[in-house]
Each structure stands twice: as structure tokens, then as C-alpha cells.
Design a protein around this motif. Structure first.
Motif, PDB file in Angstrom:
ATOM      1  N   ALA A 202       0.817  -1.220   0.000  1.00  0.00           N
ATOM      2  CA  ALA A 202       0.000   0.000   0.000  1.00  0.00           C
ATOM      3  C   ALA A 202       0.848   1.267   0.000  1.00  0.00           C
ATOM      4  CB  ALA A 202      -0.920   0.001   1.234  1.00  0.00           C
ATOM      5  N   ASP A 203       2.164   1.111  -0.127  1.00  0.00           N
ATOM      6  CA  ASP A 203       3.073   2.273  -0.114  1.00  0.00           C
ATOM      7  C   ASP A 203       3.133   2.859  -1.524  1.00  0.00           C
ATOM      8  OD1 ASP A 203       4.882   4.178   0.554  1.00  0.00           O
ATOM      9  OD2 ASP A 203       6.495   2.824   1.126  1.00  0.00           O
ATOM     10  N   ILE A 204       2.187   3.706  -1.857  1.00  0.00           N
ATOM     11  CA  ILE A 204       2.015   4.204  -3.216  1.00  0.00           C
ATOM     12  C   ILE A 204       2.411   5.666  -3.331  1.00  0.00           C
ATOM     13  CG2 ILE A 204       0.296   4.657  -5.013  1.00  0.00           C
ATOM     14  CD1 ILE A 204      -1.218   2.186  -3.836  1.00  0.00           C
ATOM     15  N   ALA A 205       2.104   6.457  -2.306  1.00  0.00           N
ATOM     16  CA  ALA A 205       2.426   7.892  -2.316  1.00  0.00           C
ATOM     17  C   ALA A 205       3.089   8.254  -0.995  1.00  0.00           C
ATOM     18  CB  ALA A 205       1.164   8.727  -2.529  1.00  0.00           C
ATOM     19  N   ASP A 206       4.251   8.893  -1.058  1.00  0.00           N
ATOM     20  CA  ASP A 206       4.983   9.233   0.168  1.00  0.00           C
ATOM     21  C   ASP A 206       4.231  10.236   1.034  1.00  0.00           C
ATOM     22  OD1 ASP A 206       7.442   7.711  -0.253  1.00  0.00           O
ATOM     23  OD2 ASP A 206       7.776   9.068  -1.923  1.00  0.00           O
ATOM     24  N   VAL A 207       3.610  11.210   0.395  1.00  0.00           N
ATOM     25  CA  VAL A 207       2.825  12.231   1.109  1.00  0.00           C
ATOM     26  C   VAL A 207       1.446  12.227   0.468  1.00  0.00           C
ATOM     27  CG1 VAL A 207       2.824  14.592   1.989  1.00  0.00           C
ATOM     28  CG2 VAL A 207       4.973  13.570   1.227  1.00  0.00           C
ATOM     29  N   ASN A 208       0.402  12.238   1.275  1.00  0.00           N
ATOM     30  CA  ASN A 208      -0.930  12.030   0.697  1.00  0.00           C
ATOM     31  C   ASN A 208      -2.007  12.799   1.448  1.00  0.00           C
ATOM     32  OD1 ASN A 208      -1.353  10.500   3.056  1.00  0.00           O
ATOM     33  ND2 ASN A 208      -0.718   8.598   2.047  1.00  0.00           N
ATOM     34  N   GLY A 209      -3.249  12.329   1.298  1.00  0.00           N
ATOM     35  CA  GLY A 209      -4.391  13.038   1.851  1.00  0.00           C
ATOM     36  C   GLY A 209      -4.450  13.108   3.356  1.00  0.00           C
ATOM     37  N   SER A 210      -3.552  12.412   4.050  1.00  0.00           N
ATOM     38  CA  SER A 210      -3.536  12.532   5.511  1.00  0.00           C
ATOM     39  C   SER A 210      -3.043  13.911   5.939  1.00  0.00           C
ATOM     40  CB  SER A 210      -2.651  11.440   6.121  1.00  0.00           C
ATOM     41  OG  SER A 210      -1.305  11.584   5.710  1.00  0.00           O
ATOM     42  N   THR A 211      -2.314  14.601   5.073  1.00  0.00           N
ATOM     43  CA  THR A 211      -1.893  15.978   5.378  1.00  0.00           C
ATOM     44  C   THR A 211      -2.223  16.947   4.252  1.00  0.00           C
ATOM     45  OG1 THR A 211      -0.045  17.364   6.114  1.00  0.00           O
ATOM     46  CG2 THR A 211       0.445  15.710   4.441  1.00  0.00           C
ATOM     47  N   TYR A 212      -2.394  16.447   3.033  1.00  0.00           N
ATOM     48  CA  TYR A 212      -2.618  17.316   1.878  1.00  0.00           C
ATOM     49  C   TYR A 212      -4.085  17.681   1.687  1.00  0.00           C
ATOM     50  CZ  TYR A 212       2.029  17.016  -0.387  1.00  0.00           C
ATOM     51  OH  TYR A 212       3.356  17.125  -0.711  1.00  0.00           O
ATOM     52  N   SER A 213      -4.314  18.929   1.275  1.00  0.00           N
ATOM     53  CA  SER A 213      -5.540  19.339   0.604  1.00  0.00           C
ATOM     54  C   SER A 213      -5.195  19.431  -0.875  1.00  0.00           C
ATOM     55  CB  SER A 213      -6.025  20.707   1.109  1.00  0.00           C
ATOM     56  OG  SER A 213      -6.340  20.661   2.479  1.00  0.00           O
ATOM     57  N   PHE A 214      -6.050  18.903  -1.716  1.00  0.00           N
ATOM     58  CA  PHE A 214      -5.762  18.871  -3.142  1.00  0.00           C
ATOM     59  C   PHE A 214      -6.539  19.995  -3.827  1.00  0.00           C
ATOM     60  CE2 PHE A 214      -5.260  14.536  -1.498  1.00  0.00           C
ATOM     61  CZ  PHE A 214      -3.894  14.406  -1.712  1.00  0.00           C
ATOM     62  N   LEU A 215      -5.817  20.807  -4.578  1.00  0.00           N
ATOM     63  CA  LEU A 215      -6.362  22.066  -5.083  1.00  0.00           C
ATOM     64  C   LEU A 215      -6.492  22.065  -6.597  1.00  0.00           C
ATOM     65  CD1 LEU A 215      -4.164  24.583  -3.015  1.00  0.00           C
ATOM     66  CD2 LEU A 215      -6.224  23.343  -2.277  1.00  0.00           C
ATOM     67  N   ILE A 216      -7.520  22.755  -7.074  1.00  0.00           N
ATOM     68  CA  ILE A 216      -7.650  23.133  -8.483  1.00  0.00           C
ATOM     69  C   ILE A 216      -7.719  24.653  -8.526  1.00  0.00           C
ATOM     70  CG2 ILE A 216      -9.185  23.164 -10.488  1.00  0.00           C
ATOM     71  CD1 ILE A 216      -9.864  20.282  -9.962  1.00  0.00           C
ATOM     72  N   ASN A 217      -6.730  25.258  -9.145  1.00  0.00           N
ATOM     73  CA  ASN A 217      -6.641  26.721  -9.215  1.00  0.00           C
ATOM     74  C   ASN A 217      -6.730  27.355  -7.828  1.00  0.00           C
ATOM     75  OD1 ASN A 217      -6.430  26.392 -11.947  1.00  0.00           O
ATOM     76  ND2 ASN A 217      -8.547  26.959 -12.396  1.00  0.00           N
ATOM     77  N   GLY A 218      -6.087  26.700  -6.861  1.00  0.00           N
ATOM     78  CA  GLY A 218      -6.044  27.220  -5.502  1.00  0.00           C
ATOM     79  C   GLY A 218      -7.259  26.915  -4.654  1.00  0.00           C
ATOM     80  N   HIS A 219      -8.268  26.262  -5.204  1.00  0.00           N
ATOM     81  CA  HIS A 219      -9.510  25.970  -4.490  1.00  0.00           C
ATOM     82  C   HIS A 219      -9.512  24.527  -4.004  1.00  0.00           C
ATOM     83  CE1 HIS A 219     -10.561  29.482  -6.888  1.00  0.00           C
ATOM     84  NE2 HIS A 219     -11.686  29.629  -6.216  1.00  0.00           N
TER      85      HIS A 219
ATOM     86  N   THR B  42      -3.446  -1.742  -4.673  1.00  0.00           N
ATOM     87  CA  THR B  42      -2.228  -2.251  -4.039  1.00  0.00           C
ATOM     88  C   THR B  42      -1.216  -2.605  -5.122  1.00  0.00           C
ATOM     89  OG1 THR B  42      -3.199  -4.467  -3.962  1.00  0.00           O
ATOM     90  CG2 THR B  42      -3.338  -3.132  -1.955  1.00  0.00           C
ATOM     91  N   LEU B  43       0.035  -2.564  -4.737  1.00  0.00           N
ATOM     92  CA  LEU B  43       1.112  -2.900  -5.652  1.00  0.00           C
ATOM     93  C   LEU B  43       1.151  -4.405  -5.898  1.00  0.00           C
ATOM     94  CD1 LEU B  43       3.828  -0.600  -4.057  1.00  0.00           C
ATOM     95  CD2 LEU B  43       2.548  -0.158  -6.160  1.00  0.00           C
ATOM     96  N   SER B  44       1.781  -4.772  -7.011  1.00  0.00           N
ATOM     97  CA  SER B  44       1.855  -6.179  -7.402  1.00  0.00           C
ATOM     98  C   SER B  44       3.311  -6.551  -7.680  1.00  0.00           C
ATOM     99  CB  SER B  44       1.020  -6.411  -8.661  1.00  0.00           C
ATOM    100  OG  SER B  44       1.630  -5.750  -9.773  1.00  0.00           O
ATOM    101  N   MET B  45       3.527  -7.802  -8.082  1.00  0.00           N
ATOM    102  CA  MET B  45       4.864  -8.230  -8.452  1.00  0.00           C
ATOM    103  C   MET B  45       5.417  -7.389  -9.602  1.00  0.00           C
ATOM    104  SD  MET B  45       5.663 -10.565  -6.388  1.00  0.00           S
ATOM    105  CE  MET B  45       7.063 -11.340  -7.154  1.00  0.00           C
TER     106      MET B  45
END
Length: 580
Positions: free
Chosen positions: A226-243, A354-357
Motif C-alpha cells: 500500500a506504499d504508493i504515495a509518500d505524502v498524501n491526503g492525511s496531510t494534503y488538501s488537493f487544489l484546483i486553481n487554488g480551491h 495495491t502494488l503487485s509483483m
């Protein structure tokens, strides 16, 4: 609005005003997207001021670095064939810079401190000056420290000197980004202190996506599927044009119009999957380069890539624009609508993949015992001949077959034993989607690359790292710690093979050049400046080293680059005959 103004608005409870006021006009929700209405920075002399500021999203305020007081930065609009001077004032208390991402220009105007110029000192102004040799959708951002994470980025559009190959009635610039209220150096410390610090989606005993045998194998290898993104939605807000998602940036259209959406992934670390449910997208440009129009329902945009698409909504209804993160930990969301205030249903996040072989560079090998040990796998010591694949003795830290060019040390915890070309693979989590999903193999250049010579030689570059210790490198060597520059003879034609020896995606970007991404397709190879190399996979590109000078070459995941996944490409001789 300056810092005091933002704080005053917040104190008065005028959240909407506080948020809107720090946006540039082109990024306001309810934008008509008509070129005449978009206040832009244009002409031969453009002035930019980089300063500390405050930014609000989701009801919270945090420290930002803005350009001309707005986030994202102002839209710069140029025309192919003009000359431009960009006067950049540094009002920070630290050095700064601007890199013009994807632009072909003299190397000393490229904006990378320590490589192509010394940086912009506090209280000083630096003037970038260069001819504009191309057209398309690009962007600009800091190449100093981690400033890009806290707002130092903006869009750049160059109109063609002649006719537009993909005509449209209106356009919207869509800048995707990720925002955290943690200081970026705090983020870096947490990544270094504990592997998977931000991953709140680890496997559990009740997770039904894996068999017991598969789970046991992953455990023996000390790898996290499950290690897919080092930094993710647990701390990030995801923005479109700053919104943020709740603020629902809205772009307007009239039914029947051809609407051009210029997608720019200006994130620090986030790869997005883009779809507009109920509205097909026709891709007409990738990384600023025209491609033969190809219709799709979803595409992945890696960090630093750009894609232009045309949509033609015929109904008088709203459409949801969804940018779902690759690990499904969150999404950025916006709306396309005929009138302000209209909304469309927002789909729920899809299940976490999830990641695979295959993501470990082991081809199609079976983690769960569904097959037997193949001879080629046995020859590499991964299993016993004739035994079930579940009996494989995987050790991704077995470096017996490591190429001599790779410096194996504590910074390399994995060597992909069987990396394969994955440029035609559907992205992670989209493998079984019933609708159309774009891959690099679908992209064909509208105009063939200018250099038709075959490569005279090839260069292998291994993308290496230690995921638990958050150490990243090229060929096992970190930037400024023993990494020899990559040297090309001026105008030589080289095939560069990128071999990903990690379980992470790596968007690799070369400055000052475009390249042909080798896909093996009869319709030709797409021309790009950034390529996402999938986990455990390979990607090759053919480069004509026609730009003399020193150029940055790096992973565009900001914290990977900051950790050392970067090098210098030296193209010699220089215009003045120098060879140093």
C-alpha cells in the motif's frame, strides 16, 4: 491582497472574501475562460514579485510564498517568436529562483541555482531574457529548496505564431496542486524519521484484497503493497486553481462550445487520475507538444506533466471534473457548468489499489502460489525449479546482479530483477476500469520529431532509493555526493534508458530539451520533457543533445529531488568554444 488584508478578512469572518482575494483573476471560480477576459501578464516586459504571504483553504490559514500576491501565481501569456524580459524581485528573506518548465532557452536563463545561475538574493531583482521559440502549455516554479510546496508556481501559455492546430471557443487553465499546513521541512523530517509516516491506508487482517499467501510473501520481503504515495491526503488538501474540493472552482461554458482545458500538474508530490464523468476528453497536446487528437475517458497526469484536452459539452448541465490521487487518499474537484451555482454529483473515492509483483520489477510473477517457478526466475535465485511460485525466496536486497554503474550502499534497498517497458501499461488502479484510459502508447506526434537519426549510443540510468529511510538517488549516488555529471556531446543522438529499481513512480524531467519517448508504436513516438517511469519498470527516450550548457535532470517529486534524486547533464562544447 497583502498579509494584513487576508488576516483582517479572516478575523471578520469573511472566509469567502479572504479566499477569493488571494486568487489571480484567471483562477476565480465562475471564470468564463474567454481569452479577452483573463487579466494576464503579457508583452515584452513582465514584472514578478516573490514574497511571503498567507493562504486560506478549508477554513484554515497558513504561510505561503506568492508571486504578485496571488496563489497560484499570475498567468503569463506569450506568443511564439517574441522576445521577453521577466524582471523577478525577491522580497523574501532567503534566496529564490524561477525555472521556466519546458521552455527552450539559453541555459543561464533556466533558473536552477548552483547549476545554471547563482539564484536571486533577498532584496535583489534578476532579469530573465530570452526569445520564445515554441508554443503550448507550460508552467513556472521555484527551484530553490522546497518553496514550490508552499505556493511558488504558476501557469505559462504560449500562443502559436500561426494557426492553432486544435481550435477552440474558450479555454480554462486547470492548475492542480497539493497543499499542507505543515512546513515543508517538517514534512521532510517526518519522511526521514519513519517509513510510510503519512500512509494511513496500510493493509489490515480484514483487508480482503490479498490472500494469506500473498500477505506472507510481502511480509517476508519487508515491503508494503500500500506504499504508493509518500505524502498524501492525511496531510494534503488537493487544489484546483487554488480551491479545495469544498470550494468547488467552477469554469463556465455554453452548450455546444469546444472548450480547451489546459491541465498543469504543479503538485509537489501528487499524481492525479483525471476524468469528467459523462464527458469524453480529446487529448490534443502533451507537455506543450501537439499530438494527434485521441479521445479518452480518463488519463493520469504525473507531477510536472501538462495535458491539453478539448471537451464539447452539448447539454445544459453541470459536469464534475475529478482529479483523484493515485493512492485514492483524496481528490481535487471542480465543476464545468453553463451557469454559476450549478453542481454535478461527485463520485466517491474508488477503492485503494495495491502494488503487485509487476510493480517490484518481477514481471508477471505470482505472489500467491497460482503458478510454478519459471526457469528464468529460478536462474535469478528467486524460487526453486518446479516449486510453486509462493515458495519464492524473494530478497529485493539481493544485489548479486547489480550493474557495475550502480553504487550499492545503504541508500539502495531494492534492485528490480526483471524490469520491463511499462509505457503501454494502464496506470495503477485503472487496470480494470471499463472505460478508456490513456497510456503513452496512445500518444502520437502531430509533427514528427525534427531529428530522424537513430541513436549513436545508449545510456542506462537507474532510479534508486531506500524507501524506509527516504533516500533517493540516480545510480545509487545522490546529487553533490559523488554523482558524476551525465555528459553528452553537442548534437549527438542518445538513447537514455530509465530503469526504475523502486516501487515508486518517478516523473523524470530533463531541462532545456525535448525527447522522443520510445513506445514502439507505428504512429510515432510522442515528444515530451517529462516521463513518468512506473514502479519496477523501464522507459526509454531518444534525445538530441542540441542545447549546450549545464542542465538539471531529476525526479520531479519535490522531496525525492530534495533527497538527492538529481544530477547535471553537461552538453559540450559551448557556443563560445569552451569545453569546461
Amino acid at each position: 491582497m497583502r498579509r494584513r488584508g487576508v488576516l483582517r478578512a479572516g478575523a471578520a469572518g469573511l472566509l469567502g472574501l479572504g479566499v477569493q482575494s488571494i486568487f489571480p483573476a484567471w483562477a476565480h471560480s465562475g471564470s468564463h475562460g474567454l481569452r479577452a477576459e483573463l487579466p494576464t501578464l503579457t508583452g515584452q516586459d513582465i514584472r514578478l514579485r516573490i514574497a511571503h504571504d498567507m493562504f486560506k483553504v478549508g477554513g484554515r490559514a497558513g504561510h505561503a510564498i506568492t508571486i504578485n500576491g496571488v496563489l497560484p501565481a499570475p498567468l503569463i501569456r506569450l506568443r511564439e517568436g517574441q522576445n521577453v524580459r521577466l524582471h523577478v524581485e525577491n522580497a523574501l528573506d532567503e534566496d529564490t529562483s524561477i525555472h521556466w518548465h519546458g521552455l527552450i532557452l539559453p541555459f543561464h536563463m533556466d533558473g536552477v541555482p548552483g547549476i545554471s545561475f547563482p539564484g536571486i538574493k533577498p532584496g535583489t531583482t534578476f532579469t530573465y531574457e530570452f526569445p520564445v521559440k515554441q508554443s503550448g502549455t507550460y508552467w513556472y516554479h521555484s527551484h530553490s529548496g522546497l518553496q514550490e510546496q508552499i505556493g511558488h508556481y504558476g501557469p505559462l501559455v504560449i500562443d502559436p505564431a500561426g494557426a492553432e492546430p486544435a481550435p477552440y471557443d474558450r479555454e480554462h487553465v486547470i492548475v492542480l496542486s497539493d497543499w499542507t499546513f505543515l512546513h515543508p521541512h517538517q514534512v521532510m523530517v517526518k519522511l526521514k524519521q519513519k517509513g510510510g509516516y503519512f500512509n494511513r491506508q496500510k493493509q489490515t487482517l480484514l483487508d480482503g484484497t490479498m490472500t494469506a499467501a500473498e500477505r506472507a510473501n510481502w511480509g517476508r520481503m519487508r515491503m508494503d503493497p500500500a506504499d504508493i504515495a509518500d505524502v498524501n491526503g492525511s496531510t494534503y488538501s488537493f487544489l484546483i486553481n487554488g480551491h479545495g474540493p469544498a470550494e468547488n472552482w467552477t469554469g463556465l461554458f455554453r452548450p455546444g462550445e469546444r472548450v480547451r482545458l489546459r491541465f498543469i500538474n504543479a503538485s509537489a508530490m501528487t499524481i492525479f487520475n483525471i476524468r469528467i464523468p459523462g464527458l469524453p476528453m480529446t487529448v490534443v497536446q502533451a507537455d506543450g507538444q501537439h499530438v494527434r487528437p485521441v479521445e479518452t475517458d480518463e488519463f493520469q497526469i504525473s507531477v510536472a506533466e501538462t495535458y491539453d484536452v478539448i471537451v464539447t459539452p452539448t447539454a445544459d448541465q453541470a459536469f464534475a471534473l475529478i482529479a483523484e490521487t493515485i493512492d485514492r487518499s483524496g481528490m481535487a474537484r471542480a465543476t464545468l457548468a453553463p451557469r454559476l451555482g450549478m453542481v454535478a454529483p461527485v463520485p466517491a473515492l474508488r477503492p485503494r489499489p495495491t502494488l503487485s509483483m509487476r510493480d517490484m520489477g518481477m514481471g508477471g510473477m505470482d505472489m500467491g502460489g497460482g503458478g510454478t517457478c519459471a526457469p528464468e526466475h529460478a536462474a535469478m535465485g528467486h524460487c526453486t525449479p518446479g516449486q510453486p511460485a509462493a515458495a519464492m525466496q524473494h530478497s529485493m536486497r539481493d544485489k548479486a546482479s547489480v550493474p557495475a554503474s550502480v553504487d550499492v550502499g545503504v541508500g539502495v534497498d531494492m534492485i528490480a530483477p526483471m524490469p520491463v517497458d511499462r509505457t503501454g501499461d494502464r496506470p495503477l488502479g485503472l487496470e480494470k476500469e471499463p472505460h478508456r484510459v490513456l497510456t503513452y502508447h496512445d500518444l502520437a506526434p502531430l509533427v514528427p520529431f525534427h531529428d530522424t537519426r537513430p541513436p549513436a549510443r545508449s545510456v542506462d540510468i537507474h532510479l534508486t532509493g531506500n524507501m524506509e529511510r527516504f533516500m533517493w538517488s540516480l545510480d545509487g549516488r545522490k546529487m553533490n555526493e559523488g554523482a558524476e555529471p551525465i555528459r553528452f556531446e553537442r548534437n549527438e543522438r542518445v538513447r537514455v534508458n530509465l530503469i526504475n529499481n523502486s516501487m515508486m513512480n518517478h516523473p523524470i524531467h530533463i531541462h532545456g530539451h525535448f525527447f522522443e519517448l520510445v513506445t514502439g508504436q507505428a504512429h510515432g513516438h510522442p515528444v515530451k520533457h517529462t516521463v513518468n517511469v512506473m514502479p519496477g519498470g523501464k522507459a526509454s527516450f531518444d534525445l538530441t543533445a542540441d542545447a549546450p550548457g549545464d542542465w538539471a535532470f531529476h525526479c520531479h517529486l519535490l522531496y525525492h529531488m530534495h533527497a538527492g534524486m538529481m544530477n547535471v547533464v553537461k552538453v559540450r562544447p559551448l557556443d563560445d568554444g569552451g569545453a569546461a
